[in-house]
Design a protein around this motif. Structure first.
Motif, short mmCIF file in Angstrom:
data_model
loop_
_atom_site.label_atom_id
_atom_site.label_comp_id
_atom_site.label_asym_id
_atom_site.label_seq_id
_atom_site.Cartn_x
_atom_site.Cartn_y
_atom_site.Cartn_z
N LYS A 34 50.27 36.64 42.53
CA LYS A 34 50.13 37.91 43.24
C LYS A 34 49.45 37.67 44.58
O LYS A 34 48.41 37.01 44.65
CB LYS A 34 49.30 38.89 42.40
N PRO A 35 50.00 38.20 45.69
CA PRO A 35 49.39 38.02 47.01
C PRO A 35 48.03 38.72 47.10
O PRO A 35 47.80 39.76 46.47
CB PRO A 35 50.39 38.67 47.96
N ILE A 36 47.15 38.14 47.90
CA ILE A 36 45.80 38.67 48.05
C ILE A 36 45.81 40.14 48.46
O ILE A 36 45.05 40.96 47.92
CB ILE A 36 45.01 37.83 49.07
N ILE A 37 46.68 40.50 49.40
CA ILE A 37 46.68 41.88 49.88
C ILE A 37 47.07 42.87 48.78
O ILE A 37 46.60 44.02 48.78
CB ILE A 37 47.59 42.05 51.11
N ILE A 38 47.87 42.45 47.83
CA ILE A 38 48.24 43.34 46.73
C ILE A 38 47.03 43.60 45.84
O ILE A 38 46.83 44.73 45.37
CB ILE A 38 49.42 42.76 45.92
N TYR A 39 46.21 42.58 45.59
CA TYR A 39 44.96 42.81 44.84
C TYR A 39 44.13 43.89 45.53
O TYR A 39 43.58 44.79 44.88
CB TYR A 39 44.14 41.52 44.76
N THR A 40 44.05 43.80 46.86
CA THR A 40 43.27 44.78 47.62
C THR A 40 43.88 46.17 47.50
O THR A 40 43.17 47.15 47.22
CB THR A 40 43.20 44.37 49.10
N LEU A 41 45.17 46.27 47.72
CA LEU A 41 45.84 47.57 47.67
C LEU A 41 45.74 48.20 46.28
O LEU A 41 45.61 49.43 46.16
CB LEU A 41 47.31 47.42 48.06
N GLU A 42 45.78 47.39 45.24
CA GLU A 42 45.73 47.92 43.88
C GLU A 42 44.43 48.65 43.59
O GLU A 42 44.42 49.65 42.84
CB GLU A 42 45.95 46.80 42.86
N ILE A 43 43.33 48.17 44.17
CA ILE A 43 42.04 48.83 43.94
C ILE A 43 42.08 50.26 44.47
O ILE A 43 41.66 51.21 43.80
CB ILE A 43 40.90 48.04 44.60
N ILE A 110 37.85 52.15 56.28
CA ILE A 110 38.44 50.99 56.96
C ILE A 110 38.05 49.72 56.20
O ILE A 110 36.86 49.41 56.04
CB ILE A 110 37.96 50.93 58.42
N HIS A 111 39.06 49.00 55.75
CA HIS A 111 38.80 47.86 54.87
C HIS A 111 39.68 46.67 55.22
O HIS A 111 40.84 46.83 55.64
CB HIS A 111 39.05 48.27 53.42
N ASP A 112 39.14 45.47 55.04
CA ASP A 112 39.89 44.24 55.28
C ASP A 112 40.91 44.01 54.16
O ASP A 112 40.58 44.11 52.98
CB ASP A 112 38.95 43.02 55.28
N GLY A 113 42.12 43.64 54.54
CA GLY A 113 43.13 43.31 53.55
C GLY A 113 42.79 42.10 52.72
O GLY A 113 43.33 41.91 51.62
N VAL A 114 41.89 41.27 53.24
CA VAL A 114 41.50 40.05 52.52
C VAL A 114 40.10 40.18 51.90
O VAL A 114 39.37 39.20 51.74
CB VAL A 114 41.58 38.81 53.43
N ARG A 115 39.74 41.41 51.54
CA ARG A 115 38.55 41.65 50.70
C ARG A 115 39.04 42.29 49.40
O ARG A 115 38.94 43.51 49.22
CB ARG A 115 37.55 42.56 51.40
N PRO A 116 39.58 41.49 48.49
CA PRO A 116 40.23 42.03 47.29
C PRO A 116 39.30 42.33 46.12
O PRO A 116 39.77 42.71 45.04
CB PRO A 116 41.21 40.92 46.92
N THR A 214 27.74 41.55 45.99
CA THR A 214 27.90 40.18 46.48
C THR A 214 29.32 39.68 46.26
O THR A 214 29.78 38.77 46.96
CB THR A 214 26.92 39.22 45.77
N ASN A 215 30.04 40.26 45.32
CA ASN A 215 31.42 39.85 45.05
C ASN A 215 32.39 40.21 46.17
O ASN A 215 33.47 39.63 46.28
CB ASN A 215 31.93 40.50 43.76
N GLY A 230 38.36 31.60 41.27
CA GLY A 230 37.40 31.34 40.19
C GLY A 230 36.87 32.62 39.58
O GLY A 230 36.68 32.72 38.36
N ILE A 231 36.61 33.62 40.41
CA ILE A 231 36.11 34.90 39.91
C ILE A 231 37.15 35.56 39.02
O ILE A 231 36.83 36.11 37.95
CB ILE A 231 35.72 35.83 41.08
N LEU A 232 38.41 35.51 39.42
CA LEU A 232 39.47 36.09 38.60
C LEU A 232 39.58 35.38 37.25
O LEU A 232 39.74 36.02 36.20
CB LEU A 232 40.81 36.01 39.33
N GLU A 233 39.46 34.06 37.27
CA GLU A 233 39.53 33.30 36.02
C GLU A 233 38.35 33.64 35.12
O GLU A 233 38.50 33.78 33.90
CB GLU A 233 39.56 31.80 36.32
N ALA A 234 37.17 33.80 35.71
CA ALA A 234 35.98 34.15 34.93
C ALA A 234 36.12 35.52 34.29
O ALA A 234 35.71 35.75 33.14
CB ALA A 234 34.74 34.11 35.83
N GLU A 235 36.73 36.46 35.03
CA GLU A 235 36.94 37.81 34.49
C GLU A 235 37.91 37.78 33.31
O GLU A 235 37.72 38.49 32.32
CB GLU A 235 37.46 38.73 35.59
N LYS A 236 38.93 36.93 33.40
CA LYS A 236 39.88 36.81 32.30
C LYS A 236 39.19 36.29 31.05
O LYS A 236 39.41 36.79 29.95
CB LYS A 236 41.03 35.86 32.68
#
Length: 242
Positions: A34-43, A110-116, A214-215, A230-236
């Motif tokens: 999944k592209p980084i920007i999609i993670y951001t948009l999903e939130i 206003i949010h960065d697309g690469v802050r997912p 901090t995340n 790594g954070i995504l893997e830890a959440e899983k």
């Protein structure tokens, strides 16, 4: 046209030179398919208080983003515009694209697309802060020692880091306020503001803040990419053993 009251403005106009990943803009790099920007948009898609999303994307990548939005079922994006040479111009183009759906009650996050890794609490606190004070700058504590330098390889002063914060994103305002200040900057040929907070303060807007997490990292370099992964893997793993 129906007016929207809570809109996320996602700017992702960068090309990712510091990622050293070839020609693919960093916001389109994939993690677990999944592209980084999609993670951001999903939130923002899943937050019930967000009415719509406008995206300012790297020139030439609008069609590809539309394909991704369709593929991953993002329904709240009502406008995609091509970004400019700076984040300031990218934000301005997106704000211009919002004119038809905005009124005096419209709040823009206003949010960065690469802050997912933004979460719902930060989004909701931004909205509440704007409703109460007229602005909301997400901040987080400085975790390293802060110093000032003289430009000649010498440290001038070691600061008390407990007194300092880092301004991150979202940065949120009423649409009428942020758009009018962007237009003033354009009239004065100013396109060098590092973010909306600096622009707004320059033109006399009082800024209020909410505490972030901090995340909420910005994926700019390869190490940021691997931290996110790594954070995504830890959440899983955490979900598996709950």
């Amino acid at each position: 046209m129906t007016k929207l009251h809570h809109v996320a403005l996602i700017f992702a106009g960068g090309v990712g030179r510091r990622m050293k990943n070839g020609k693919t803009p960093k916001q389109f790099l994939e993690v677990s398919g999944k592209p980084i920007i999609i993670y951001t948009l999903e939130i923002f898609e899943k937050n019930p208080r967000i009415d719509g999303i406008v995206v300012s994307i790297t020139p030439g990548w609008v069609s590809y983003l539309k394909e991704l939005i369709s593929k991953f079922g993002i329904t709240k994006v009502f406008k995609i515009v091509e970004g400019g040479e700076t984040s300031q111009l990218s934000q301005l183009y997106a704000l211009e694209g919002m004119r038809e759906i905005a009124d005096d009650k419209t709040i823009v996050l206003i949010h960065d697309g690469v802050r997912p890794l933004i979460d719902n609490a930060v989004i909701n606190n931004n909205l509440d802060c704007v409703l109460k004070y007229g602005s909301a700058i997400t901040i987080k504590k400085a975790i390293e020692t802060v110093v000032t330098v003289d430009g000649k390889n010498q440290i001038k002063e070691v600061m008390d880091r407990d007194l300092y914060r880092m301004a991150v994103a979202p940065q949120s305002y009423f649409y009428k306020d942020i758009f009018s200040k962007h237009l003033k900057a354009k009239q004065q040929n100013r396109s060098d503001f590092v973010d909306s907070a600096q622009l707004m303060q320059f033109f006399g807007k009082k800024l209020f803040y909410i505490e972030g997490t901090t995340n909420n990292i910005k994926i700019t370099t390869p190490i940021d990419y691997f931290i996110f992964k790594g954070i995504l893997e830890a959440e899983k793993v955490h979900q598996i053993f709950e």
